[in-house]
Every structure is written in C-alpha cells, then in structure tokens.
Design a protein around this motif. Sequence first.
Motif, PDB file in Angstrom:
ATOM      1  N   VAL A 120       0.827  -1.219   0.000  1.00 39.16           N
ATOM      2  CA  VAL A 120       0.000   0.000   0.000  1.00 39.16           C
ATOM      3  C   VAL A 120       0.859   1.267   0.000  1.00 39.16           C
ATOM      4  N   GLN A 121       2.188   1.086  -0.056  1.00 32.04           N
ATOM      5  CA  GLN A 121       3.130   2.210  -0.083  1.00 32.04           C
ATOM      6  C   GLN A 121       2.906   3.144   1.106  1.00 32.04           C
ATOM      7  N   SER A 122       2.891   2.550   2.310  1.00 30.71           N
ATOM      8  CA  SER A 122       2.668   3.325   3.528  1.00 30.71           C
ATOM      9  C   SER A 122       3.945   3.389   4.354  1.00 30.71           C
ATOM     10  N   PRO A 123       4.592   4.557   4.426  1.00 31.91           N
ATOM     11  CA  PRO A 123       5.825   4.663   5.218  1.00 31.91           C
ATOM     12  C   PRO A 123       5.599   4.413   6.705  1.00 31.91           C
ATOM     13  N   SER A 124       4.418   4.789   7.223  1.00 35.68           N
ATOM     14  CA  SER A 124       4.170   4.587   8.648  1.00 35.68           C
ATOM     15  C   SER A 124       4.002   3.105   8.975  1.00 35.68           C
ATOM     16  N   VAL A 125       3.367   2.341   8.082  1.00 36.02           N
ATOM     17  CA  VAL A 125       3.222   0.897   8.303  1.00 36.02           C
ATOM     18  C   VAL A 125       4.573   0.208   8.219  1.00 36.02           C
ATOM     19  N   ILE A 126       5.405   0.638   7.272  1.00 35.14           N
ATOM     20  CA  ILE A 126       6.751   0.064   7.159  1.00 35.14           C
ATOM     21  C   ILE A 126       7.571   0.391   8.405  1.00 35.14           C
ATOM     22  N   ALA A 127       7.435   1.627   8.897  1.00 38.22           N
ATOM     23  CA  ALA A 127       8.139   2.003  10.126  1.00 38.22           C
ATOM     24  C   ALA A 127       7.662   1.145  11.295  1.00 38.22           C
ATOM     25  N   ASN A 128       6.355   0.892  11.343  1.00 36.70           N
ATOM     26  CA  ASN A 128       5.817   0.055  12.406  1.00 36.70           C
ATOM     27  C   ASN A 128       6.320  -1.377  12.283  1.00 36.70           C
ATOM     28  N   ALA A 129       6.508  -1.839  11.048  1.00 35.08           N
ATOM     29  CA  ALA A 129       7.063  -3.181  10.836  1.00 35.08           C
ATOM     30  C   ALA A 129       8.467  -3.276  11.431  1.00 35.08           C
ATOM     31  N   TRP A 130       9.256  -2.229  11.217  1.00 30.34           N
ATOM     32  CA  TRP A 130      10.618  -2.224  11.781  1.00 30.34           C
ATOM     33  C   TRP A 130      10.569  -2.164  13.300  1.00 30.34           C
ATOM     34  N   HIS A 131       9.535  -1.565  13.846  1.00 29.46           N
ATOM     35  CA  HIS A 131       9.374  -1.587  15.300  1.00 29.46           C
ATOM     36  C   HIS A 131       9.157  -3.027  15.763  1.00 29.46           C
ATOM     37  N   HIS A 132       8.380  -3.800  14.997  1.00 24.16           N
ATOM     38  CA  HIS A 132       8.195  -5.214  15.317  1.00 24.16           C
ATOM     39  C   HIS A 132       9.537  -5.959  15.262  1.00 24.16           C
ATOM     40  N   ARG A 133      10.311  -5.683  14.225  1.00 25.15           N
ATOM     41  CA  ARG A 133      11.597  -6.396  14.108  1.00 25.15           C
ATOM     42  C   ARG A 133      12.559  -5.973  15.217  1.00 25.15           C
ATOM     43  N   SER A 134      12.506  -4.710  15.624  1.00 22.31           N
ATOM     44  CA  SER A 134      13.375  -4.287  16.721  1.00 22.31           C
ATOM     45  C   SER A 134      13.038  -5.058  17.984  1.00 22.31           C
ATOM     46  N   ASP A 135      11.758  -5.371  18.157  1.00 26.80           N
ATOM     47  CA  ASP A 135      11.341  -6.170  19.304  1.00 26.80           C
ATOM     48  C   ASP A 135      11.880  -7.594  19.179  1.00 26.80           C
ATOM     49  N   ALA A 136      11.860  -8.131  17.957  1.00 25.26           N
ATOM     50  CA  ALA A 136      12.405  -9.473  17.736  1.00 25.26           C
ATOM     51  C   ALA A 136      13.906  -9.492  18.021  1.00 25.26           C
ATOM     52  N   LEU A 137      14.596  -8.441  17.587  1.00 24.29           N
ATOM     53  CA  LEU A 137      16.045  -8.358  17.833  1.00 24.29           C
ATOM     54  C   LEU A 137      16.333  -8.194  19.317  1.00 24.29           C
ATOM     55  N   SER A 138      15.488  -7.409  19.988  1.00 22.58           N
ATOM     56  CA  SER A 138      15.642  -7.251  21.426  1.00 22.58           C
ATOM     57  C   SER A 138      15.477  -8.598  22.131  1.00 22.58           C
ATOM     58  N   SER A 139      14.479  -9.373  21.692  1.00 20.67           N
ATOM     59  CA  SER A 139      14.254 -10.694  22.272  1.00 20.67           C
ATOM     60  C   SER A 139      15.406 -11.645  21.947  1.00 20.67           C
ATOM     61  N   LEU A 140      16.014 -11.458  20.765  1.00 19.36           N
ATOM     62  CA  LEU A 140      17.163 -12.286  20.409  1.00 19.36           C
ATOM     63  C   LEU A 140      18.332 -12.026  21.352  1.00 19.36           C
ATOM     64  N   GLY A 141      18.586 -10.740  21.612  1.00 17.03           N
ATOM     65  CA  GLY A 141      19.636 -10.401  22.565  1.00 17.03           C
ATOM     66  C   GLY A 141      19.308 -10.925  23.959  1.00 17.03           C
ATOM     67  N   THR A 142      18.028 -10.828  24.310  1.00 23.58           N
ATOM     68  CA  THR A 142      17.597 -11.344  25.602  1.00 23.58           C
ATOM     69  C   THR A 142      17.803 -12.858  25.679  1.00 23.58           C
ATOM     70  N   LEU A 143      17.479 -13.547  24.580  1.00 19.81           N
ATOM     71  CA  LEU A 143      17.651 -15.005  24.541  1.00 19.81           C
ATOM     72  C   LEU A 143      19.113 -15.400  24.720  1.00 19.81           C
ATOM     73  N   VAL A 144      20.009 -14.698  24.033  1.00 20.80           N
ATOM     74  CA  VAL A 144      21.444 -15.001  24.157  1.00 20.80           C
ATOM     75  C   VAL A 144      21.908 -14.790  25.593  1.00 20.80           C
ATOM     76  N   GLY A 145      21.521 -13.652  26.153  1.00 25.93           N
ATOM     77  CA  GLY A 145      21.933 -13.353  27.523  1.00 25.93           C
ATOM     78  C   GLY A 145      21.362 -14.324  28.537  1.00 25.93           C
ATOM     79  N   ILE A 146      20.058 -14.593  28.417  1.00 30.13           N
ATOM     80  CA  ILE A 146      19.427 -15.529  29.347  1.00 30.13           C
ATOM     81  C   ILE A 146      20.015 -16.926  29.179  1.00 30.13           C
ATOM     82  N   GLY A 147      20.257 -17.321  27.916  1.00 31.83           N
ATOM     83  CA  GLY A 147      20.825 -18.647  27.662  1.00 31.83           C
ATOM     84  C   GLY A 147      22.198 -18.814  28.288  1.00 31.83           C
TER      85      GLY A 147
END
Length: 299
Positions: A149-176
Amino acid sequence: MSSEAEIRKRKIYRVTFVGFVVNLILSLLKLAAGLVGRSGAMIADAVHSFSDLATDVVVIAFARISAKPSDSGHDYGHGKYETLATIIISIALGVVGAGILIDSIERIRVVLDGGLLPRPGAIALVAAVVSIIVKEILYRYTVRVGRQVQSPSVIANAWHHRSDALSSLGTLVGIGCAYFLGSKWRIADPVAALVVAIFIFKIAFDLIRTGIGELLEQSLPADVEDEILRIVTANPEIREPHNLRTRRIGASIAIEVHVRMDGQMTVEHSHDLTVDIERRLRARFGEGTMIAIHVEPLK
C-alpha cells in the motif's frame, strides 16, 4: 473518498489491528515470564513490546487522517500526516533504544563492580524464543502490506516489530548464557542488549531522516526522476522536458514538469498529449499521483 483510498485504509487498519492484538498478548506473556522467571532482561523486553502498542495506535489514528481526500484547506490532501506518524514511530524507536542502552550499561557496571546478576528461570528462555518467532512473522506480514500500500508509517511500524524481535534475540542469548554457562557468563545478557540498542538506533535514525526529508519537500531520488523524464518523452512529439519538480506526499507523489511541443499544433492535440503523459505516469506510480504539466512552444 475513492475506492482505492478506502481499500488502502482498510488494509492498514487490518495489519495494524493484528499487530495490536499480538503485541498485547505477547507483552503480557513476557511480563509474566519475566516476573516468574526472575529475569530483568525479559521484563525490559516486555516493556519494549508494550511500546509497540502505542505505535499501533498512532498508525491507526494517522491512517484515518491521511486517507481523507483533499479539501479547501488541504489542496494536496492529508498525506503528510502519515509522514508525521512515521517520525513519531521513529522517535518511539529511539526512546526504546535509549532505555535498553541505559539498562544494559547499568547491568554491565554491576558485574564489573563485582556484583552478581540473578540467574533467570527456564520460562524466560521459552518466552524469548516465542517472542522472536512471533515478532519476526509479524514483521514480515506488516512490511509486506506496508510496501503493497506504499505506507511509510506501516513500514516504520514493521521495523518496530523487528526491533522487538532483535531485542528478544539479545535477551535469549543473555538468558541462555546465564542459565546454561554459570554466573561468569551472565554479563552476556547486558552486552547483547547493548548491541541490539545500537541497531535500534540505526533503524530509528534512517526512518527519521526519511520522514524529515519528506516534510521538507525533498525531491524523489535521481533514478526515479530519470524514469519520470523517460515516461514524459516517450512520445516524440514531446520535447525538452525541464523544470522538473518532485516530492512525496504520504503514499503518493507529486510531479510538476514543463515540456515543449510544436507551436503550430492545436490546443486540443496538445491537451491530448498531456493527458496521455498523465495516464502513463499514473500507470507507473499509482492513481493518486498528482501531476501538473506546463506546455511551451518549441523555439
């Protein structure tokens, strides 16, 4: 409102509402896992997920505004509101990154001062894995719709989702490391979080730079302008395009260009030629493309 704009708005609502529900459930689960599993990293990760809820609300609110047609006070429509939403989301990303950065530095300092970070529970490990999988799926779904739909705000929100995934990845490494390798390795948790924070800052910076460029009427990239000129001059009767001006307005673009034609042709024929240019430009860049063509006689 045109049917195309209505369909676009519905797609934005749908993908954002799905993200909102997923974020709400995931945030509550991670918060519970952090408390039960005695994991400060998982609690911080839950807070990060809660921040996604706020950006989902921003996208929904601004999508409704940006979808409004042009009116007496907004001749070019309301597309800039979507750009504003992108900047707000980007700032939220930066704030989240700063919070993770400060927390990770404080925990690293505790270890360097001889302190001991608590050993997390297995439930925190499971929550981190689930978060990574769910948020990466949500990112891919959201970014696909955003590009569609060529929506910059939706794409930005998608990257917010990925930042959360990356944050959880770092959390997983540390907790592990803390869970399986013993107390000496518990510093891996804040170190991984530090790397994630830097990555989040990079994403936020790129999104803010793009959004500000649009608000300041930055021209479209040179390769896009070259393509516009090729489309304009596809008909040999149209010569010497000049004074090309372009900009992005939310999901749409605006194009202004001067062209030269045979001064002896009729007004009707020159009008037909400009209509054909507009048709080809909209076929390439979307029906919402705003086009202004000024005709001059060949000298």
